[in-house]
Design an enzyme around this catalytic site. Structure first.
Site, PDB file in Angstrom:
ATOM      1  N   HIS A  14      13.024 -37.872   7.563  1.00 56.31           N
ATOM      2  CA  HIS A  14      12.010 -38.496   6.692  1.00 56.31           C
ATOM      3  C   HIS A  14      11.268 -39.568   7.476  1.00 56.31           C
ATOM      4  CE1 HIS A  14      15.188 -37.751   3.332  1.00 56.31           C
ATOM      5  NE2 HIS A  14      14.481 -36.666   3.535  1.00 56.31           N
ATOM      6  N   ARG A  47      12.654 -24.420  -1.075  1.00 55.61           N
ATOM      7  CA  ARG A  47      12.786 -25.741  -1.700  1.00 55.61           C
ATOM      8  C   ARG A  47      12.051 -25.853  -3.031  1.00 55.61           C
ATOM      9  NH1 ARG A  47      10.274 -30.646   0.030  1.00 55.61           N
ATOM     10  NH2 ARG A  47      11.216 -32.445  -0.972  1.00 55.61           N
ATOM     11  N   CYS A  80      20.199 -31.975   8.222  1.00 53.43           N
ATOM     12  CA  CYS A  80      19.841 -32.608   9.490  1.00 53.43           C
ATOM     13  C   CYS A  80      18.434 -33.200   9.458  1.00 53.43           C
ATOM     14  CB  CYS A  80      19.926 -31.576  10.609  1.00 53.43           C
ATOM     15  SG  CYS A  80      18.747 -30.226  10.387  1.00 53.43           S
ATOM     16  N   ALA A 132      15.602 -30.821   8.698  1.00 53.50           N
ATOM     17  CA  ALA A 132      15.480 -30.519   7.269  1.00 53.50           C
ATOM     18  C   ALA A 132      14.722 -31.634   6.548  1.00 53.50           C
ATOM     19  CB  ALA A 132      16.863 -30.322   6.650  1.00 53.50           C
TER      20      ALA A 132
END
Lengths: 537, 454
Positions: A187, A89, A55, A58
């Site tokens: 992003h 991550r 999503c 994230a």
């Protein structure tokens, strides 16, 4: 075994009609004769489809913002979103002062039912106050989760008030998980805020040394950025900031002083790359530090950009030294890998980047795709004017910047720029499809059903993807390599990374463990003598 | 490591720092995987489903299959009815499970989607089932989500179709590993009692390598068994936080009496499980089990000097921590800090009662976080830390021997295959604790004190 349109049709026939129509547009069989091939991307995943996508939260907190080590990243919401993006991550970071690295901490406002009913702004403000008192960070980020947007908590207002109270920047990211269609929306949201609030906030007016660069879209997974920086520093570059692997808020503020921006992951950071060019006149160069050939090409392109004979010579020296050192080792691994085939399905760049490294080991990538890319990541940036924005992409605001009157400076002349653009990917990315061979398959937002079907037909020797499909594939007896987390190995970038990757891939192929899948009693009849007798009688 | 954590404890109320819990839906997803041929479905944004699948996969190192309603901004404004109906249709057509188990998320809960009415109006193929549980992330923890989904299974599926209860036991094992569920089944089987264990992730999340992938492995509680659970003589709820609600629902709906027990970790809790079975089913304990118990006690006494008097900090999920604390006390060890991230006064009450009986004073905390645990340890150091993977930061910062028990364990493997429950599991825990302490003694010993035999 190759795949043709007819076979593809057969696979898709299992889908309900609507799903079939949709998914067909996301799958392309490369046909060079056809010229440019269109693929649908960055559109909604149909409900019920087992997708690998995540999503906006994230993409924003998890990918772009989270790695900034000297900030405290508060997640405003119920506990889960903060919890799952805590330490998972592998974006590594080190700080000279360990009290200025907060990556091993996880901060959640842990919203309770009453916060959902009465609003969570007060709790968030309290959390910010407590964080400042205990951790003294240089800046704080606040990321929104799904319910925050629905109940109408005003993150921007809370952040603004906190900035006044504490005299540090508090950045609000409205990256609710439902925004957009994948991580990609996040992003973009992260890029906008970092550009608007952080980049350029530093006092430096000029780069402290020659060949100052930023590395954009490099997240230092498994130490990738450290290996890239080792080589760059050796050649004579000065790295101003890395966005955002092992990145820091302090360095990011001065990103405007660089002479060139390198773009590693195009999808997650191209917005900032473009805006830096408009605002400060800093061009960006698409690089790929995955694989030896791609690393060499990227280094040579950088040297071309600066055009200094001394730099060009030093670049060649380092390339010669590094390749002489690692080529014999790679040759050994190639003997193991040669002739094998791979699927390569990763996020927004690695699905493309790793194909070169696979090829150097003699492994052909026969199917590739991205989880959350846009059409330009497949078809190249030339396609951007043709991309129609839909309701989902319109919900993510575009940030429009203008040249900074004081700091805008042409780094190279227009003529030089035009000339360079003919030779190197300056301000351009040509996308994945043009690098793929005839008959190979490109799949956008590959899902579980298609994964199984394509594996049955194409029988790859290795499947490069993420944790969610890793064990599905391995249960089929096929090695699977996580290219998000590198299976806790790495670095895979640069020269040393290529060797590490080759070692790991070879290990996947040669592990004796695969030989035990079939029990011996299932391989051959146990009492073959008797069976003959019985047949005779 | 964790250099910003100071000894001085500042009281906080703005949220959690380094949480010792996560949100409800992951527990619901895990529970649903314990039904044979079930596909869990996450009604919310894609990210929830993705995060939960990733985290469960890291813990079990096995495929975790689940679908999502893939909410967009539009669905968030207008509700997720269309998304869920589409999802139900697609899931049955493409992935063909026998049953779909829907759980909600903070998003769909905040919107207020009415799942039962959506299910009623959805196209569900003949013979297929859809069940649901409400699992708002802003209430309780992942353990609550597990509990809610198990309760949902009973609400939807359990039936009474015999007049006299059958000579069989329902066991609700709680939020434990498939290796634990396997061990619990083995114990009940050795006792010669028919059982329905639900949920049962053994054979699903510890499925064997065969060279063929199957989306629905052999394991899991069969739908028929869940239906039949309404006919059982008794329900044993192992761990009140994860299992009691489902057991109470069986009592309410099907009049199956409920016995609430601890998660059978350690000698006492395992004894209680067996005693309950003896009482309800009039069975003799077979020698096989008595032998195992004897072996365990043999080990406990033979090695007591490895661990007796050592101080311990324990954190994790409430049912596991409660049972573990009891076992730690049986070993002569001293719990100093006992913490769970899950809220619940019952946790503190139960642990405090045990400590009182043992004459030990300790810090006991529900709804705590790991920042607080770390600070408590800084103020009162311990010899050993027991908890899930997230404890490794504290263990490194304070140079503590560390034993990994609980959920999630992301940095070690095989744990999900082997039990911590039952007498066998208790032996394994001693092995882990002893080894951790002895490794440390070896590491720290001067050459002249370095012992061959210990």
């Amino acid at each position: 075994m190759a795949i043709d349109e007819k076979m593809l049709e057969q696979i898709l026939n299992k889908y309900p009609a609507k799903v079939k129509r949709n998914r067909k547009k996301h799958i392309v069989i490369r046909d060079i004769e056809k010229g440019a091939q269109e693929i649908e991307a960055n559109t909604r995943t149909i409900p019920g489809i087992i997708t690998n996508r995540g999503c906006a939260f994230a993409g924003c907190k998890g990918v772009v913002v989270g790695p900034l080590k000297d900030m405290v990243h508060i997640v405003h919401g119920p506990v889960g979103c903060a919890y799952y993006s805590w330490g998972t991550r592998r974006n590594k970071a080190k700080s000279e002062n360990p009290k200025e690295n907060f990556l091993n901490y996880c901060f959640s406002t842990d919203m309770q039912e009453s916060d959902i009913v009465f609003g969570g702004e007060k709790k968030l403000a309290k959390m910010i106050d407590e964080v400042v008192e205990i951790f003294h960070p240089k800046a704080i980020s606040v990321s929104a989760t799904c319910p925050v947007g629905l109940i109408g908590d005003d993150l921007v207002a809370v952040a603004k008030a906190a900035e006044k109270r504490h005299g540090i920047q508090v950045l609000a990211f409205n990256c609710e998980g439902y925004k957009g269609v994948s991580q990609s929306a996040g992003h973009h949201i992260a890029n906008n805020i970092l550009m608007e609030k952080v980049i350029g906030a530093g006092n430096l007016e000029e780069a402290p040394s020659k060949y100052s660069i930023n590395i954009l879209g490099e997240y230092n997974i498994g130490g990738d950025s450290w290996e890239i920086e080792r080589v760059l520093k050796d050649i004579g570059y000065h790295v101003v900031t890395v966005m955002t692997g092992d990145g820091s808020y302090e360095e990011l503020k001065n990103a405007h002083i660089a002479e060139l921006n390198l773009v590693q992951c195009h999808r997650s950071i191209n917005y900032i790359a473009e805006m830096l060019e408009i605002k400060y006149g800093t061009p960006w160069l698409k690089v790929n530090f995955i694989g030896i050939e791609n690393t060499i090409k990227s280094l040579r392109n950088m040297a071309q950009y600066f055009g200094d004979p001394e730099l060009i010579q030093k670049t060649e020296e380092v390339i010669a030294r590094e390749t002489a050192r690692i080529e014999p080792v790679m040759a050994q691994y190639k003997k193991i890998c040669e002739g094998k085939t791979a699927f390569c399905f990763v996020g927004g760049s690695r699905g493309h980047h790793y194909q070169g490294l696979f090829a150097e080991l003699g492994v052909e990538t026969i199917l590739a795709g991205y989880e959350f890319a846009h059409r330009d990541d497949y078809e190249g940036r030339d396609i951007i004017p043709e991309i129609k924005s839909d309701a989902d992409s319109k919900n993510i605001p575009d940030l429009h910047v203008t040249p900074d009157q004081r700091r805008y400076r042409l780094k190279i002349s227009d003529e030089k720029m035009a000339e360079l653009k003919k030779r190197i990917p300056l301000g351009n990315y040509k996308g994945m499809i043009s690098d793929m061979k005839d008959g190979h398959v490109i799949v956008d937002d590959l899902n579980h059903f298609e994964t199984e079907e394509f594996i049955k037909i194409l029988k790859p020797d290795i499947f490069a993807s993420g944790i969610k499909d890793k064990y599905v594939v391995q249960k089929m007896g096929i090695p699977s390599k996580q290219l998000h987390s590198y299976d806790y190995s790495g670095p895979y970038a640069g020269f040393n990374g290529a060797v590490k990757f080759a070692e790991d891939i070879s290990m996947a192929f040669t592990s004796p463990t695969w030989n035990f899948i079939t029990p011996p009693w299932k391989n051959k009849p146990l009492l073959d003598g008797k069976i003959v007798d019985e047949e005779a009688s | 490591m964790l250099d910003s954590t100071s000894k001085q404890i500042v009281k906080r109320s703005g949220g959690v720092i380094n949480p010792a819990k996560t949100c409800q839906p992951i527990g619901a997803m895990y529970a649903a995987l314990g039904i044979h041929k079930c596909l869990p479905h996450s009604h919310g944004s894609q990210g929830c489903c993705s995060y939960h699948r990733m985290h469960l996969t890291r813990h079990f190192r096995d495929p975790i299959m689940a679908s999502t309603s893939s909410f967009t901004e539009g669905a968030s404004v207008f509700g997720g009815v269309a998304n869920l109906k589409t999802a139900i249709k697609n899931v049955f057509t493409i992935y063909d499970p026998d049953i779909m188990a829907i759980h909600t998320t903070c998003l769909s809960e905040t919107i207020g989607d009415d799942i039962p009415s959506i299910i009623k109006s959805a196209e569900i193929p003949e013979g297929k089932l859809v069940i649901h549980a409400n699992t708002p992330s802003y209430v309780g923890s992942h353990v609550t989500g597990f509990s809610n989904m198990v309760k949902g299974m009973i609400t939807y599926l359990a039936e009474v179709d015999v007049e006299e209860k059958k000579q069989q036991v329902n066991v609700i094992p709680g939020f434990v590993n498939p290796g634990d569920m396997r061990e619990i089944k083995r114990i009940v089987k050795i006792m010669g009692i028919d059982s329905i264990v639900l949920p049962d992730t053994s054979g699903v999340l510890d499925a064997p390598m065969t060279g063929e992938y199957t989306m629905y492995p052999r394991g899991g509680t069969k739908i028929e068994e869940i239906k039949d659970s309404g006919n059982s003589l008794v329900t044993l709820a192992l761990g009140s936080f994860a299992s009691s609600d489902a057991a109470k629902e069986l009592k309410r709906k099907c009049n199956v009496p409920e016995v609430s027990l601890k998660t059978p970790i350690g000698v006492k809790a395992t004894d209680e499980l067996i005693m309950s079975l003896i009482k309800k089913f009039n069975k003799e304990v077979p020698y096989e089990l008595e032998e195992e118990r004897g072996q365990l006690v043999d080990i406990m006494t033979d090695t007591h000097f490895h661990f007796h008097g050592k101080t311990v900090a324990i954190f994790g999920d409430p049912d596991i921590v409660i049972a573990l604390t009891e076992y730690i006390l049986s070993l002569g060890m001293i719990p100093v800090h006992v913490l769970t991230g899950t809220p619940g006064g019952a946790f503190e009450k139960e642990i405090k009662a045990m400590l009182l009986e043992a004459g030990i004073r300790a810090n006991v905390k529900a709804a705590g976080d790991l920042m607080e645990l770390h600070q408590l340890i800084k103020n009162k150091p311990v010899d050993l830390l027991i908890g899930n993977t997230y404890g490794k930061y504290i263990a490194r910062a304070e140079d503590l021997p560390f034993v990994r028990i609980g959920f999630p364990i992301l940095d070690r493997s095989v744990h999900s295959y082997l039990p911590v429950v039952g007498y066998k599991g208790a032996m394994r825990i001693i092995e882990m604790i002893s080894n951790a302490l002895l490794e440390r003694a070896d590491r720290d010993a001067a050459d002249e004190d370095f012992e061959l035999v210990m």
